[in-house]
Design a protein around this motif. Structure first.
Motif, PDB file in Angstrom:
ATOM      1  N   ARG A  91       0.834  -1.194   0.000  1.00 38.58           N
ATOM      2  CA  ARG A  91       0.000   0.000   0.000  1.00 38.58           C
ATOM      3  C   ARG A  91       0.872   1.248   0.000  1.00 38.58           C
ATOM      4  NH1 ARG A  91      -1.715   3.362   3.928  1.00 38.58           N
ATOM      5  NH2 ARG A  91      -3.652   4.450   3.559  1.00 38.58           N
ATOM      6  N   LEU A  92       0.522   2.184  -0.862  1.00 38.85           N
ATOM      7  CA  LEU A  92       1.164   3.499  -0.851  1.00 38.85           C
ATOM      8  C   LEU A  92       0.206   4.458  -0.172  1.00 38.85           C
ATOM      9  CD1 LEU A  92       2.521   3.685  -4.489  1.00 38.85           C
ATOM     10  CD2 LEU A  92       3.755   3.062  -2.436  1.00 38.85           C
ATOM     11  N   ASP A  93       0.626   5.100   0.897  1.00 36.45           N
ATOM     12  CA  ASP A  93      -0.290   6.004   1.577  1.00 36.45           C
ATOM     13  C   ASP A  93      -0.341   7.355   0.884  1.00 36.45           C
ATOM     14  OD1 ASP A  93       1.845   7.136   4.091  1.00 36.45           O
ATOM     15  OD2 ASP A  93       2.163   5.305   3.024  1.00 36.45           O
ATOM     16  N   SER A  94      -1.263   8.155   1.305  1.00 36.98           N
ATOM     17  CA  SER A  94      -1.546   9.424   0.636  1.00 36.98           C
ATOM     18  C   SER A  94      -0.384  10.413   0.684  1.00 36.98           C
ATOM     19  CB  SER A  94      -2.794  10.055   1.242  1.00 36.98           C
ATOM     20  OG  SER A  94      -2.581  10.311   2.610  1.00 36.98           O
ATOM     21  N   GLU A  95       0.563  10.200   1.556  1.00 32.49           N
ATOM     22  CA  GLU A  95       1.706  11.100   1.655  1.00 32.49           C
ATOM     23  C   GLU A  95       2.832  10.687   0.719  1.00 32.49           C
ATOM     24  OE1 GLU A  95       2.776  11.149   5.741  1.00 32.49           O
ATOM     25  OE2 GLU A  95       0.871  11.979   6.384  1.00 32.49           O
ATOM     26  N   SER A  96       2.574   9.755  -0.165  1.00 27.98           N
ATOM     27  CA  SER A  96       3.531   9.275  -1.163  1.00 27.98           C
ATOM     28  C   SER A  96       4.759   8.628  -0.550  1.00 27.98           C
ATOM     29  CB  SER A  96       3.960  10.403  -2.105  1.00 27.98           C
ATOM     30  OG  SER A  96       2.855  10.913  -2.785  1.00 27.98           O
ATOM     31  N   LYS A  97       4.607   8.020   0.595  1.00 25.50           N
ATOM     32  CA  LYS A  97       5.703   7.267   1.187  1.00 25.50           C
ATOM     33  C   LYS A  97       5.641   5.839   0.679  1.00 25.50           C
ATOM     34  CE  LYS A  97       5.845   9.858   5.491  1.00 25.50           C
ATOM     35  NZ  LYS A  97       5.695   9.780   6.949  1.00 25.50           N
ATOM     36  N   LEU A  98       6.788   5.272   0.403  1.00 23.10           N
ATOM     37  CA  LEU A  98       6.838   3.887  -0.053  1.00 23.10           C
ATOM     38  C   LEU A  98       6.960   2.951   1.135  1.00 23.10           C
ATOM     39  CD1 LEU A  98       9.260   4.156  -3.087  1.00 23.10           C
ATOM     40  CD2 LEU A  98       6.791   3.926  -3.125  1.00 23.10           C
ATOM     41  N   ALA A  99       6.336   1.819   1.019  1.00 17.00           N
ATOM     42  CA  ALA A  99       6.484   0.797   2.047  1.00 17.00           C
ATOM     43  C   ALA A  99       7.948   0.359   2.079  1.00 17.00           C
ATOM     44  CB  ALA A  99       5.578  -0.380   1.732  1.00 17.00           C
ATOM     45  N   ASP A 100       8.392  -0.133   3.223  1.00 14.17           N
ATOM     46  CA  ASP A 100       9.797  -0.518   3.389  1.00 14.17           C
ATOM     47  C   ASP A 100      10.227  -1.661   2.484  1.00 14.17           C
ATOM     48  OD1 ASP A 100      10.150   1.423   5.292  1.00 14.17           O
ATOM     49  OD2 ASP A 100       9.715   0.074   6.973  1.00 14.17           O
ATOM     50  N   ASN A 101       9.280  -2.478   2.045  1.00  9.35           N
ATOM     51  CA  ASN A 101       9.640  -3.658   1.253  1.00  9.35           C
ATOM     52  C   ASN A 101       9.546  -3.420  -0.253  1.00  9.35           C
ATOM     53  OD1 ASN A 101       6.886  -3.448   1.334  1.00  9.35           O
ATOM     54  ND2 ASN A 101       6.513  -5.630   1.493  1.00  9.35           N
ATOM     55  N   ILE A 102       9.533  -2.173  -0.690  1.00  5.05           N
ATOM     56  CA  ILE A 102       9.477  -1.861  -2.125  1.00  5.05           C
ATOM     57  C   ILE A 102      10.813  -1.292  -2.571  1.00  5.05           C
ATOM     58  CG2 ILE A 102       8.496  -0.326  -3.856  1.00  5.05           C
ATOM     59  CD1 ILE A 102       5.870  -0.493  -2.520  1.00  5.05           C
ATOM     60  N   ASP A 103      11.313  -1.824  -3.663  1.00  2.00           N
ATOM     61  CA  ASP A 103      12.481  -1.240  -4.326  1.00  2.00           C
ATOM     62  C   ASP A 103      11.961  -0.442  -5.509  1.00  2.00           C
ATOM     63  OD1 ASP A 103      14.355  -2.431  -2.651  1.00  2.00           O
ATOM     64  OD2 ASP A 103      14.413  -4.245  -3.866  1.00  2.00           O
ATOM     65  N   LEU A 104      12.327   0.808  -5.604  1.00  2.00           N
ATOM     66  CA  LEU A 104      11.848   1.682  -6.655  1.00  2.00           C
ATOM     67  C   LEU A 104      13.001   1.997  -7.602  1.00  2.00           C
ATOM     68  CD1 LEU A 104       9.491   3.433  -7.680  1.00  2.00           C
ATOM     69  CD2 LEU A 104      10.294   5.226  -6.151  1.00  2.00           C
ATOM     70  N   GLU A 105      12.780   1.773  -8.867  1.00  2.00           N
ATOM     71  CA  GLU A 105      13.803   2.036  -9.878  1.00  2.00           C
ATOM     72  C   GLU A 105      13.212   2.912 -10.977  1.00  2.00           C
ATOM     73  OE1 GLU A 105      16.950   0.869  -9.782  1.00  2.00           O
ATOM     74  OE2 GLU A 105      16.631  -0.358  -8.002  1.00  2.00           O
TER      75      GLU A 105
END
Length: 71
Positions: A3-17
């Motif tokens: 889940r991505l919350d409304s503050e645009s924070k990424l969950a700890d288990n997501i790698d973003l590239e």
């Protein structure tokens, strides 16, 4: 589920590239990454590819389906 919350924070288990490619090479780069870089075999990880429109979704789906048949 992630889940991505409304503050645009990424969950700890997501790698973003972010990968930048010339417009005429985007699909080639994606296919290369899917075949050679992203590991799918024996992995529980998932990959999400964002595209701009429904047309792009349909095109990409058809492209990847046809490429899968070729291999």
């Amino acid at each position: 589920m992630v889940r991505l919350d409304s503050e645009s924070k990424l969950a700890d288990n997501i790698d973003l590239e972010f990968i930048y490619a010339r417009p005429d090479e985007k699909y080639s780069v994606l296919v290369y990454l899917l075949r050679n870089v992203i590991e799918f075999e024996d992995s529980e990880e998932q990959t999400i590819v964002f595209v701009a429109t429904k047309y792009h979704v349909e095109y990409l789906s058809k492209l990847l389906t046809e490429l899968e048949k070729a291999y």
